[in-house]
Design an enzyme around this catalytic site. Structure first.
Site, short mmCIF file in Angstrom:
data_model
loop_
_atom_site.label_atom_id
_atom_site.label_comp_id
_atom_site.label_asym_id
_atom_site.label_seq_id
_atom_site.Cartn_x
_atom_site.Cartn_y
_atom_site.Cartn_z
N HIS A 872 0.92 -0.99 -0.04
CA HIS A 872 0.07 0.06 0.11
C HIS A 872 1.03 1.45 0.13
CE1 HIS A 872 -3.24 -2.84 2.04
NE2 HIS A 872 -3.40 -2.93 0.86
N GLU A 875 1.39 3.68 3.01
CA GLU A 875 1.81 3.21 4.26
C GLU A 875 3.38 3.52 4.32
OE1 GLU A 875 0.33 -0.60 4.76
OE2 GLU A 875 -2.11 0.10 4.70
N HIS A 969 3.18 -3.73 7.11
CA HIS A 969 2.07 -2.49 6.75
C HIS A 969 2.13 -1.36 7.68
CE1 HIS A 969 -0.64 -4.76 3.67
NE2 HIS A 969 0.10 -5.86 4.16
N GLU A 1054 1.92 -4.50 11.71
CA GLU A 1054 1.28 -3.20 11.45
C GLU A 1054 2.07 -2.11 12.26
OE1 GLU A 1054 -1.23 -2.21 9.75
OE2 GLU A 1054 -2.12 -4.47 8.96
#
Length: 1176
Positions: A872, A875, A969, A1054
């Site tokens: 992504h 990010e 991420h 994350e």
């Protein structure tokens, strides 16, 4: 009679006389009551006298003028213990309500009805009605409803009798059928006849009229704000009648009258009741139109402004704000189309999905303002903002948990034949390397090994090159780790108007750069830098002097003439950064807009500040003040400039020349994202972000340049097309700013900035086409205020620390300087993207100790670790974590050497180069989320995912599946760093589905790595980890690698975009230093995992971890994994209102640490014995 006897027994233990009197009352229930109402009142008084003698508390409410029914009411009301509730409940359960209705109907037949008896009966009914669930039905069926309505119509001027009738009427209307029935019988009009202006006499009357508009509330005698705010979901018909009857102006006039006269604010509840009536009426489109036509916006704006100084009047201000926001006319975004300003034609269009829908739409229908009366919008976010993630809706349930056991077990049959995968053997040379030619020579091929690109042939039909020359025929430019072969000097970049960097090289290869000065004049500056040091950034920063004598104003010339912008010497601070090399990398980067500019922050580099950056403390009322400023646009339209100063949709160029009174914006550089800037007021600007290419949404990432500012002036910037229903900007997160003047003064760094930051729903409507078919959705505004310290400065703002594709190529090139003969480092080009950019694949391990068979065998049989990042583009923190991992792996510490000797690392550091280059937030050029394509990736549309999955499938076929797979991420709505994994047991446990013990057989080794990280990484929170498999994630990397490749330890890691709320960094923003540290901690955790999995290791080196990493092992409780069900934020002092339709009661409270914490059995929190004995 038996029911009355039981009730009498409950009220009075000495019941013989009471039973006799109740018998007399029952016998009078009929014609006798009509003939002798006085006798009925006398009997009632005697019964109440007996109650008085039993209840001592009755003495406090008895008076000489009290009637019998008043005593009954007092007797039921005074007691505050449990007996009070039981008495009314028993009275209702034994049929007392029905008897009262019979008495009411009988008494109504008297002409005229007895006023005192009617008053007493209605008062008693109002008291006991709230305890009877079928009260409304009984009233309608018995005819008592009509009796009350007719009595009100006949006594509009009789306040004494009208009050108890209103009391019981509001209890009647708790039944939705009754509410509709009353509306049909003109009771709404009747209520507006009773609505009265301010006076002491009308105070009690108004307090009982207003609750009629909340028929679902069970209201006591005295109103409270929470009850007044109960939603009215079944009165749309009544609201329409109020509008049709022209009552909206009446309500506004009455509210204004009470506002002006209630100077001591003693009747705030009545004033708020009037506002809530308006709120319910404006729930429908006709109501909102009538409100606007009655000049309601101006009335509520003016009255609310007068209430602002008085904190106790906040409920009035908040309700007024809610109404005004809801009635603010919905507008389209000031764009010709909500599709991206950039166009990229795909090789073919998918048959189904959002991209297919986008291409099938006729021109001009992509941004339709949907008028909807549905004001109960769900705040569900359908954008799925990260692998895990942001489909964590505000109202969560467990419906998304996978319940199909077949999908929770690995696939039994391979998905692709090995013949198709054999071409990927070339990426695993280390598995067959014999090192007989030159043991310590570079283990990298002279030319990268290329898998045919998506535009060419699939791997199945790829010809195998037989010579370096044949391998070099692939189109495009590919970054290599070895020094490049000398090539002719590249042509200079196209001349730029503002802030462009041009590199030219003469025959002597003396580098010079044309760099614009802060006043915009281009100057020639010779560049001279010492050679880059091969030391770690942490060691370099320890010797940096960050004193105040760096001369922040030294390079600033007040006159603005002759100012030379010196390039800061960042070689000592940033050993992996080289401005000249970065520009060369930009020249080889392909973008859809064909960017020719280089942003200053990417050119100069970023040195993490040594000072702490705490989360911003939210100022009370900041959101409300911003909303009121927005409402002023409608109230005072002449004050609005509405001047476009930057627009990518203008063919002649986005920068619009003006008289120098406006800020200048720019985003035409790699990873930039700003589509339009509109000057609203002198120092306020609305900013519109560009959607992802081949998409009509995904607005979150921003990165743009600002110049032409005035020193010391506060500017307000509003990003008006955000899509998420929640944001960390409401919980302390600040934007990032980079000052060029600060950079040339020796402080090249991004810093957190911005005041009065908040995030709220605005009046710009989202098209249902872009909102997944949902109508009535709106965009959100992220607003902040900032000021500038330097004259003639050039500043940049970003959502998070930018990390461009060219930066990655530069870092990979500079990593070669860190390679020693003991390090095996190879970079391959996995494939080319749709946009023509190469996707690098790194292999890092340790060279064998010697070329003996034992050492070579140990080299080949090392377990594999597969890492990926940046699927992504928005990010960017994932790339900074990856940078920390790569630098640790290439380091010279004993830990790094031990780690290389233990594993072979396969790393894809950027899975979505095209999205990163073009400033996308989530998608690639295909307009699709690549992390939702892992089940069936298309080799043409999703080449990086297709080939990465093929690598993993090849490893699975040769029985060398990775020990760990981790995809890095970023998370925009939670704090800390945490992991998502996959577990059959925990998924079954959370979903409560039935399963046999054989279905739940599972090694608990998947918990080892997160537990280790929770012990060594201060930013890591195991409480936020989850190992539940969800249906919406079945096509993500984590789940597909777990299920199809068979990797038990398959994770998404994350990293917060905001900061931490626990541990060492609690209350602080997370920066690049902490993110890179997290990447290093991940490597250390892999060392500990090696020990747990029984691999050979250097045990004595593990004792050095704390000293080298610079962190002490922290002791944590055995915290069970939580399945996060809600946002993880504590409530703020100011209630945050995200939506224009929410209210104080509807809003979900924010909880610390998120969520419903589901405890997991203790045995799931322990590492399994089988894990300790695991062999690879």
């Amino acid at each position: 009679m038996s029911q009355l006897k039981i009730t009498a027994l409950f009220i009075n233990p000495n019941n013989s006389r009471v039973l006799m009197l109740l018998g007399q009352l029952e016998r009078m229930n009929g014609e006798a009551m009509v003939k002798d109402a006085d006798m009925a009142r006398q009997i009632t008084a005697k019964i109440l006298h007996l109650i008085q003698t039993q209840e001592k508390s009755g003495k406090e409410v008895m008076s000489k003028g009290s009637s019998g029914m008043e005593v009954i009411l007092a007797s039921l009301e005074v007691r505050t213990d449990i007996s009070r509730g039981r008495r009314v409940g028993v009275f209702v359960s034994k049929g007392g309500t029905g008897i009262l209705f019979q008495l009411l109907i009988t008494a109504s037949k008297e002409m005229p009805p007895s006023e005192e008896l009617m008053l007493q009966l209605h008062s008693l009914l109002a008291k006991v009605g709230s305890k009877d669930r079928k009260f409304g039905v009984k009233a309608r069926l018995s005819g008592a409803l009509n009796v009350t309505v007719n009595l009100m119509k006949q006594n509009l001027q009789n306040t004494k009798l009208l009050l108890p009738c209103l009391q019981v009427l509001r209890v009647y209307s708790t039944n939705s059928v009754n509410a509709i029935y009353l509306g049909k019988n003109a009771v709404v009009e009747l209520m507006f006849k009773i609505v009265a202006p301010y006076s002491k006499k009308n105070t009690m009357l108004m307090s009982h009229i207003l609750p009629f508009f909340f028929p679902r509330a069970s209201l006591p005698l005295f109103l409270t704000p929470s009850i007044l705010l109960l939603p009215l979901s079944c009165t749309e018909t009544n609201a329409r009648r109020a509008v049709d009857g022209g009552h909206v102006p009446i309500l506004l006039a009455v509210y204004l009258d009470w506002h002006r006269n209630d100077t001591r604010h003693r009747h705030m509840l009545i004033r708020k009741g009037l506002l809530v009536c308006l709120r319910n009426i404006t729930n429908i489109k006709l109501g909102r139109k009538a409100f606007i036509e009655a000049d309601g916006m101006r009335v509520l704006y003016n009255t609310s402004t007068e209430c602002l100084p008085v904190r106790t009047l906040d409920p009035l201000v908040n309700t007024s704000s809610l109404i005004m926001r809801k009635c603010f006319p919905k507008n389209r975004l000031p764009l010709p189309t909500i599709k991206s300003a950039f166009c990229y034609q795909l090789p073919h269009i998918p048959a189904v999905g959002p991209v297919a829908q986008l291409y099938s739409q006729p021109p001009g229908v992509d941004d339709v303002v949907d008028e909807s009366d549905d004001n109960e919008e769900t705040e569900a976010d359908t954008e799925n903002d990260t692998e895990n993630e942001e489909d964590e809706k505000d109202h969560r349930t467990n419906d998304d948990i996978e319940t199909d056991l077949n999908k929770l077990h690995p696939k039994k049959s391979p998905s692709r034949p090995f013949e198709e995968l054999r071409a990927y053997e070339r990426f695993f040379v280390e598995l067959s390397e014999d090192f007989q030619v030159s043991l310590f020579s570079s283990s990298r091929s002279t030319r990268p090994i290329i898998v045919p690109t998506a535009q060419a042939l699939s791997p199945k039909h790829a010809p195998v090159p037989h010579s370096p020359e044949e391998c070099n025929t692939t189109e495009g430019q590919h970054t290599q780790l070895s020094p490049p072969v000398p090539t002719p000097p590249p042509a200079p970049l196209t001349p730029l108007e503002l802030d462009a960097i041009h590199l030219t090289k003469d025959q002597d290869r003396k580098e010079k750069a044309y760099i614009p000065s802060p006043d915009g004049h281009t100057t020639l500056s010779s560049l001279s830098r010492p050679s880059s040091q091969g030391q770690r950034i942490e060691q370099e920063l320890a010797h940096v002097n960050w004193g105040s004598d760096c001369g922040s104003e030294g390079a600033e010339d007040e006159g603005g003439e002759g100012a030379v912008l010196e390039v800061p010497d960042t070689a000592l601070l940033l050993p992996l950064h080289d401005p000249d090399l970065y520009v060369e990398m930009v020249e080889g980067t392909h973008s859809v807009p064909q960017y020719a500019e280089v942003a200053y922050p990417d050119y100069f580099g970023h040195v993490a500040p040594t000072f702490r950056e705490p989360l911003l403390e939210r100022v009370y009322g900041v959101q409300r003040s911003k909303i009121f400023q927005d409402i002023e646009r409608l109230i005072h339209p002449n004050d609005i400039l509405d001047k476009v100063v930057y627009d990518l949709d203008i063919p002649s160029g986005p920068v619009i020349e003006d008289d120098g009174e406006s800020l200048r914006f720019n985003s035409q550089f790699e990873s930039g994202n700003l589509r339009k800037a509109v000057q609203i007021r002198k120092y306020e600007y609305d900013l519109v972000l560009n959607s992802d290419i081949n998409s009509n949404h995904y607005h979150q990432w921003f990165y743009f340049e600002v110049s032409g500012m005035r020193v010391g002036t506060t500017y307000r910037l509003n990003i008006i097309n955000c899509e998420k229903s929640n944001s960390q900007f409401n919980y302390g997160m600040q934007v990032l700013m980079y000052s060029v003047q600060e950079a040339i003064s020796g402080r090249p760094r991004w810093v957190r900035t911005g005041a009065d930051i908040c995030y709220y729903k605005n009046h710009f409507a989202r098209s249902s086409i872009a909102a997944g078919g949902q109508k009535g959705k709106s965009y959100y505004t992220m607003t902040f205020s900032t000021s500038f310290s330097h004259k003639d400065d050039v500043c940049y703002f970003a959502y998070h620390y930018p990390y461009t594709y060219s930066t990655l190529k530069m870092h990979l090139s500079k990593l070669e300087a860190l390679r020693t003969p003991q390090i095996y480092l190879r970079q391959d080009v996995l494939c080319e993207t749709l946009g023509g950019n190469s996707c690098p694949l790194l292999t890092i391990t340790a060279m064998p100790e010697s070329h003996s068979n034992d050492h070579i065998c140990q080299f080949r049989n090392r377990p594999l670790i597969f890492l990926s990042a940046r699927v992504h583009p928005g990010e960017t923190n994932a790339s900074w974590v990856m940078k920390g991992t790569l630098e640790f792996l290439m380091g010279t510490s004993p830990l790094a050497a031990s780690l290389r000797e233990a594993y072979i690392f396969k790393i894809v550091p950027m899975l979505n180069p095209d999205g990163v280059v073009n400033g996308n937030h989530r998608c690639s050029l295909s307009g699709e989320d690549l992390n939702r394509q892992w089940q069936s990736p298309n080799p043409e549309l999703h080449p990086t995912i297709f080939h990465t999955k093929s690598l993993l499938q090849y490893l699975a076929h040769i029985q060398r599946a990775p020990l760990v797979f981790c995809d890095y991420h970023g998370h925009s709505r939670k704090k800390n760093v945490f992991m998502y994994g996959c577990s059959i047991k925990e998924t079954v446990w959370q979903s409560n589905i039935s399963a046999t013990s054989s279905d739940l057989q599972e090694d608990l080794g998947y918990r080892a790595l997160p537990k280790i990280l929770s012990q060594i990484a201060p930013a890591f929170s195991i409480a936020s980890c989850s190992f539940v498999v969800e249906r919406s994630k079945e096509s993500t990397a984590r789940v597909v690698v777990w299920r199809e490749i068979g990797v038990q330890r398959s994770y998404t890691m994350e990293s917060t975009l905001c900061g931490c709320d626990q541990g060492k960094y609690k209350g602080l923003h997370i920066g690049t230093r902490e993110l890179e540290e997290m990447g290093a901690h991940f490597c250390v955790a892999l060392l500990r995992l090696k020990r747990l999995t029984g691999l050979r290791n250097h045990q004595h080196l593990l004792d050095l971890e704390s000293d080298i990493i610079g962190t002490q092992t922290k002791v944590v409780n055995s915290c069970p994994t939580t399945y996060v069900m809600e946002e993880d934020e504590p409530s703020c002092l100011e209630a945050i209102d995200y939506s224009a339709e929410s209210n104080d009661e509807d809003a979900e409270p924010e909880h610390e640490h998120g969520s419903e914490v589901h405890e997991i059995p203790d045995h799931l929190d322990q590492l399994s014995d089988s894990e300790t004995n695991h062999r690879n």
